[in-house]
Design an enzyme around this catalytic site. Structure first.
Site, PDB file in Angstrom:
ATOM      1  N   TYR A  21       2.755  -1.786  13.047  1.00 54.68           N
ATOM      2  CA  TYR A  21       2.787  -1.321  14.438  1.00 54.68           C
ATOM      3  C   TYR A  21       1.532  -1.735  15.207  1.00 54.68           C
ATOM      4  O   TYR A  21       1.385  -1.375  16.367  1.00 54.68           O
ATOM      5  CB  TYR A  21       2.906   0.204  14.480  1.00 54.68           C
ATOM      6  CG  TYR A  21       4.282   0.700  14.120  1.00 54.68           C
ATOM      7  CD1 TYR A  21       4.757   0.537  12.831  1.00 54.68           C
ATOM      8  CD2 TYR A  21       5.094   1.331  15.049  1.00 54.68           C
ATOM      9  CE1 TYR A  21       6.010   0.987  12.473  1.00 54.68           C
ATOM     10  CE2 TYR A  21       6.345   1.784  14.702  1.00 54.68           C
ATOM     11  CZ  TYR A  21       6.796   1.613  13.409  1.00 54.68           C
ATOM     12  OH  TYR A  21       8.031   2.061  13.067  1.00 54.68           O
ATOM     13  N   LYS A  79       3.641   0.844  -1.273  1.00 51.93           N
ATOM     14  CA  LYS A  79       4.330  -0.210  -2.031  1.00 51.93           C
ATOM     15  C   LYS A  79       3.231  -1.148  -2.549  1.00 51.93           C
ATOM     16  O   LYS A  79       3.223  -2.370  -2.316  1.00 51.93           O
ATOM     17  CB  LYS A  79       5.323  -0.925  -1.086  1.00 51.93           C
ATOM     18  CG  LYS A  79       6.258  -1.922  -1.748  1.00 51.93           C
ATOM     19  CD  LYS A  79       7.479  -1.306  -2.380  1.00 51.93           C
ATOM     20  CE  LYS A  79       8.279  -2.374  -3.104  1.00 51.93           C
ATOM     21  NZ  LYS A  79       9.371  -1.816  -3.915  1.00 51.93           N
TER      22      LYS A  79
END
Ligand code: NAD
Length: 356
Positions: A124, A190
Site C-alpha cells: 500500500y 509469509k
C-alpha cells in the site's frame, strides 16, 4: 463538555450510516459538535481533489474523526482517499475488533479476535510502475543487472516493510493486549517466501515480544492462519499483520462474526484517531435506507472508548447487542436467509430505544 469531532460522511451508503451513527451517539447523552469534512468522488469538481486539505486540517485540529466509506475507482482514476488519509495523518494502526454478538448470522460462537493491521507500508506504499513506461523499464534494467532478466510486459508494485513501521505496530499490538487484558499476540506473515520484507517483519516482532513477558507470543504463516481461522477462530486473541494481509484477514474475520454490517474499525496515529466501519461504500445500496449501520455505530462505540467515555460506550454496546439478540429491528444482512429486514434508520431508532 462537548467534543468537536470531524465527521466525513463519504459517499455511497456513507451518508446514511454516518447519520444513523451520529443520532445514536448523541442519544447516549455525550455532547458532540460535528464538523463536516467533505471527501470522495462527489467533491472532485468543487475542490479539484477527492481529499481537500481542509479535511486533513480539521482532523489535525480535532484529533478525532468519524468517517463513512469512500469509493475508490478500480484500476483507473484517483488513488484511494482512504489510503491518502491514513498516509497523510500517519494513521499507522488499523484496529479491527471482531466479536460475535449472540444472534448474529454466523456459523461461529464466541469469536473475539482483534486485528492490528499496519496501515501505511507494504504494497500500500503506493510505489508502482506501469507496464511499458520508461520508469518501469529502468526498474527492469536494474532487476536484470542485480537478479537476472524477467519478462518485459510487467506492471510493478513494490512491497516495502520497514523496521520502524514493524516495531511501532507490533508494540501497539502488545500495548493493546496489555491494556485490554488479552493473553496472546500472534504475528502473521509469509516470511518463508518473502525473506527480506515479511522476514524483517517477523524478526522485529520476535524482538519486540521479548519486552512483553506478560503476554504470550507466537507467529503463523498467512495461508495457515486463513485455514485455522475458518476451522477454529476461538483459538486467536490479537493478530498483528502487515498491511495487505491485515486487509484481507480483517474481512475474513468480519465474515466470522456476522459480516461487514457489524465490523467496526479505527485508524490510529500519534494522538490522532479516525473511526470507520470495515465495509466500503456499497454503491448499489446508496440512498435506499437498506444497509446495516451497526458497523459505523460500533465504530462510534470505539470512539467513545477512545474519548474515555466508558459508561456511554458500554451502554451503546449493550444496546446494539440487545437489538441483535432480539433479531426484529435488524437489516437484511442480519437475517440468515438475507431477506426482509428493516431500514438503516429504523435500526438506529431501535438502538436508541435500548439505551439506558
Ligand atoms: P463493500 O464493503 O462496499 O460492499 C460489498 C458488499 O458487502 C455489498 O455489496 C453489500 O452486499 C455488503 N455490505 C457492505 N456494507 C454493508 C452494510 N453496512 N450493510 C449490509 N451489507 C453491507 O465492498 P466493495 O463493493 O468491494 O467496495 C465498494 C467501494 O468501497 C469500492 O470503491 C472500494 O474501494 C470502497 N471501499 C472503501 C472503504 C473505506 O472507505 N474505508 C473500505 C472498503 C472499500
Amino acid at each position: 463538555m462537548s467534543y468537536t469531532i470531524t465527521i466525513i460522511p463519504g459517499d455511497g451508503i456513507g451518508p446514511e450510516v454516518t447519520t444513523a451513527a451520529c443520532k445514536v451517539l448523541e442519544a447516549t447523552g455525550v455532547k458532540f459538535n460535528w464538523e463536516i469534512g467533505e471527501a470522495g468522488a462527489g467533491v472532485m469538481e468543487k475542490y479539484g481533489t477527492p481529499l481537500p486539505d481542509s479535511v486533513i486540517a480539521s482532523i489535525r485540529k480535532n484529533k478525532v474523526a468519524l468517517k463513512g466509506p469512500v469509493t475508490t475507482p478500480i484500476g483507473v482514476g484517483f488513488r484511494s482517499v482512504n489510503v491518502a488519509l491514513r498516509k497523510s495523518l500517519d494513521l499507522y494502526c488499523c484496529l479491527r475488533p471482531c466479536k460475535t454478538y449472540p444472534g448474529v448470522p454466523s456459523l461461529y460462537k464466541d469469536v473475539n479476535v482483534v486485528i492490528v493491521r499496519e496501515n501505511t507500508e507494504d504494497l500500500y506504499a503506493g510505489i508502482e510502475y506501469e507496464r511499458g513506461t520508461p520508469d518501469a523499464q529502468k526498474m527492469l534494467k536494474f532487476i536484470a543487472e542485480t537478479r537476472g532478466k524477467t519478462r518485459e510486459d510487467v506492471g510493478i508494485s513494490l512491497k516495502l516493510i520497514s523496521e520502524f513501521g514493524t516495531r511501532r505496530i507490533v508494540k501497539y499490538a502488545f500495548e493493546y493486549a496489555r491494556a485490554n487484558n488479552r493473553k496472546t499476540v500472534t504475528a502473521v506473515h509469509k516470511a518463508n517466501i518473502m525473506k527480506f520484507s515479511d522476514g524483517l517483519f517477523l524478526s522485529v516482532a520476535r524482538e519486540v515480544a521479548k519486552s512483553y513477558t506478560d503476554i504470550a507470543f507466537n507467529d503463523v504463516i498467512v495461508d495457515n492462519v486463513s485455514m485455522q481461522l475458518v476451522r477454529n477462530p476461538q483459538q486467536f486473541d490479537v493478530l498483528v499483520l502487515p498491511n495487505l494481509y491485515g486487509d484481507i484477514i480483517s474481512d475474513l474475520c468480519a465474515g466470522l462474526v456476522g459480516g461487514l454490517g457489524v465490523a467496526p474499525g479505527a485508524n490510529l496515529g500519534e494522538g490522532l484517531a479516525v473511526f470507520e466501519p470495515t465495509h466500503g461504500s456499497a454503491p448499489k445500496y446508496a440512498g435506499k435506507n437498506k444497509v446495516n449501520p451497526m458497523a459505523t455505530i460500533l465504530s462510534g462505540m470505539l470512539m467513545l472508548r477512545h474519548l474515555k467515555e466508558f459508561a456511554a460506550a458500554d451502554n451503546l454496546e449493550q444496546a446494539v447487542a440487545a437489538v441483535i439478540a432480539e433479531g426484529k429491528d435488524v437489516t437484511y444482512d442480519m437475517k440468515m436467509d438475507k431477506s426482509g429486514g428493516v431500514g438503516t434508520s429504523q435500526v438506529a431508532e431501535a438502538i436508541i430505544k435500548k439505551l439506558k
